[in-house]
Structure formats: C-alpha cells, structure tokens
Write an enzyme that holds these catalytic residues in place. Structure first.
Site, PDB file in Angstrom:
ATOM      1  N   HIS A   4       0.857  -1.190   0.000  1.00 49.87           N
ATOM      2  CA  HIS A   4       0.000   0.000   0.000  1.00 49.87           C
ATOM      3  C   HIS A   4       0.891   1.237   0.000  1.00 49.87           C
ATOM      4  O   HIS A   4       1.871   1.297   0.746  1.00 49.87           O
ATOM      5  CB  HIS A   4      -0.908  -0.009   1.239  1.00 49.87           C
ATOM      6  CG  HIS A   4      -1.800   1.189   1.298  1.00 49.87           C
ATOM      7  ND1 HIS A   4      -2.908   1.327   0.476  1.00 49.87           N
ATOM      8  CD2 HIS A   4      -1.746   2.321   2.041  1.00 49.87           C
ATOM      9  CE1 HIS A   4      -3.483   2.489   0.727  1.00 49.87           C
ATOM     10  NE2 HIS A   4      -2.799   3.112   1.668  1.00 49.87           N
TER      11      HIS A   4
ATOM     12  N   GLU B 108       8.677   1.353  -3.210  1.00 50.17           N
ATOM     13  CA  GLU B 108       7.862   0.127  -3.260  1.00 50.17           C
ATOM     14  C   GLU B 108       8.620  -0.991  -3.965  1.00 50.17           C
ATOM     15  O   GLU B 108       8.591  -2.147  -3.536  1.00 50.17           O
ATOM     16  CB  GLU B 108       6.548   0.386  -4.012  1.00 50.17           C
ATOM     17  CG  GLU B 108       5.584   1.293  -3.304  1.00 50.17           C
ATOM     18  CD  GLU B 108       4.273   1.453  -4.069  1.00 50.17           C
ATOM     19  OE1 GLU B 108       3.720   0.449  -4.541  1.00 50.17           O
ATOM     20  OE2 GLU B 108       3.798   2.597  -4.201  1.00 50.17           O
TER      21      GLU B 108
HETATM   22  C1  GRF Z   1       1.164   0.880  -6.303  1.00 50.38           C
HETATM   23  O1  GRF Z   1       1.407   2.195  -5.882  1.00 50.38           O
HETATM   24  C2  GRF Z   1       0.637   0.043  -5.172  1.00 50.38           C
HETATM   25  O2  GRF Z   1       1.186   0.381  -3.936  1.00 50.38           O
HETATM   26  C3  GRF Z   1      -0.825   0.371  -5.184  1.00 50.38           C
HETATM   27  O3  GRF Z   1      -1.160   0.483  -6.551  1.00 50.38           O
HETATM   28  C4  GRF Z   1       0.003   0.824  -7.299  1.00 50.38           C
HETATM   29  C5  GRF Z   1       0.183  -0.246  -8.304  1.00 50.38           C
HETATM   30  O4  GRF Z   1       1.207   0.023  -9.209  1.00 50.38           O
HETATM   31  N1  GRF Z   1      -1.571  -0.610  -4.448  1.00 50.38           N
HETATM   32  P1  GRF Z   1       1.789  -1.129 -10.119  1.00 50.38           P
HETATM   33  O5  GRF Z   1       0.609  -1.773 -10.838  1.00 50.38           O
HETATM   34  O6  GRF Z   1       2.498  -2.101  -9.236  1.00 50.38           O
HETATM   35  O7  GRF Z   1       2.701  -0.433 -11.069  1.00 50.38           O
END
Ligand code: GRF
Length: 219
Positions: A111, A176
C-alpha cells in the site's frame, strides 16, 4: 527450504509485479513467481509478465457474475499452479472475508502510505494536504478490511516542499519496488510470525538508528 510458489494478483501496469519477478530471478531468493492473475483484461502487467515467461491468467471481474464466481475462478488458477503465497500488487478489488481467511498470513499487499495513515485511495495527494514530512509504503498481511493487517515492512521517503502528488508518487513507487521483494522474502523464508496483530521477524540484523527528518529550514 524449497522456494515458495507465489502468485501475483494485479489489475493494471504491474510495476511492483515486475519488481517481484526480477527479485525472484536471483538464485538465492526464497520464492518463485509461478503465476500472474489480472482482474482486468488487456492490462500492461499481463504483457509484461508474459514477456518475462511467467504464466498468466485473466479473470475478468467485469465479466464474472459476482464476487463469489470471481474468487472461485481465481482459486482454481491458484490451485492449478500450486500457489503457496499470494501477493496483491495494484489489485483493485476488495477480496471477501472467506477468501482472505483461507489465505490468512499467506496473503500480502503493498500500500502506498505508511499505514495506518492514509488507507484507501489518493494517498499521495492526501499526504501533501496533511502536511506530513514523511510518507512511504507498507507491505502487510491482508485482513478483510481494506488496507488493514499486520505490518511486515515499511519504507519512508521525504515529502519535499515542491512535491505534487505525481512527484511524490514516483518517489514512493521507487521505494515500493525495493521494499516489496524484501517483504516477500521475509514471508517466503518463514521469518515472519504474526503475534497478536503485529509481525515478529526472526533473525533481524541490527537496525540503523532512527532518522528524523525536520522541515527544511527548521533550525
Ligand atoms: C502501487 O502504488 C501500489 O502500492 C498500489 O497500486 C500501485 C500499483 O502500481 N496498491 P503497479 O501496478 O504495481 O505499477
């Protein structure tokens, strides 16, 4: 220990999925990505996974009769691939309590905020509006409530004075991509234990001292 078989559930571009696939290519990584399932047809993430030679499936939520039918179809794919851990990565559907309970402590999400702050959508704009100095991302075990559940790992990034939701999102997304593979590795290596509703991590090396970020010009 055998490498854990992991499925990644997506609904869009799949950049976190790609980060997990890349990490799992390393021979000492404790998990392998055996399946990518998308809840939407025609998304970039599916093409990306296929280009990486990972098995893909589309279970089009818009074309299934209801949530139960959608989840049954997903479960069938997971069982077919012998999946042991499920990672949600930009998966834009709330899963039912029965699905979540079946995968309890084997279902992981990322998240884009430092939970429990900013659950839900538009986290970056809300973080800027709230004036927080630190924002970031959280890898956590999934519980039936949205963006809730024991925290496995977090990464913080600064919120800079000129940030827009877009520039902040880019900074968080880069974090992330580093954090999710590390969080999954902890789970796959069986180093996480849920005690109460917090996660205890086995064999954690000494942590760096706490960093404090003051507002620029605060001194
Ligand atoms: C990411 O920011 C994730 O944290 C959120 O949605 C976005 C997805 O991006 N849940 P991706 O599809 O991984 O590029």
């Amino acid at each position: 220990m055998a490498r854990k078989k992991v499925a990644v559930l997506i609904s869009g571009r799949g950049s976190n999925m790609a980060a997990l696939i890349a990490a799992a290519r390393k021979p000492d990584y404790p998990a392998e990505i055996v399946l990518v399932v998308s809840s939407r047809a025609g998304v970039a993430g599916i093409e990306r996974a296929a280009a990486e030679d990972v098995a893909t499936a589309v279970v089009d939520a818009a074309a299934t009769a209801n949530q139960a039918a959608f989840e049954a179809a997903v479960e069938e794919r997971l069982a077919g691939a012998g999946v042991e851990i499920v990672c949600l990565a930009g998966f834009m559907r709330l899963l039912s309590a029965s699905f979540v309970d079946r995968w309890r402590d084997r279902l992981v999400n990322i998240h884009p905020s430092l939970l429990p702050a900013f659950q839900g959508l538009n986290t970056h704009a809300r973080a800027i509006a709230a004036g927080v100095r630190l924002h970031g991302c959280t890898v956590h075990f999934v519980r039936p409530a949205m963006d809730d559940g024991p925290i496995i790992a977090q990464a913080a990034v600064p919120v800079l004075p000129d940030d827009t939701a877009q520039t902040l999102a880019e900074r968080v997304l880069a974090a992330e991509h580093r954090l999710y593979p590390q969080g999954l590795a902890l789970v796959a290596a069986e180093r996480t234990r849920v005690v109460g509703e917090t996660v205890v991590i086995a064999d954690l090396p000494p942590q760096p001292s706490l960093a404090m970020l003051m507002s620029p010009g605060a001194f």
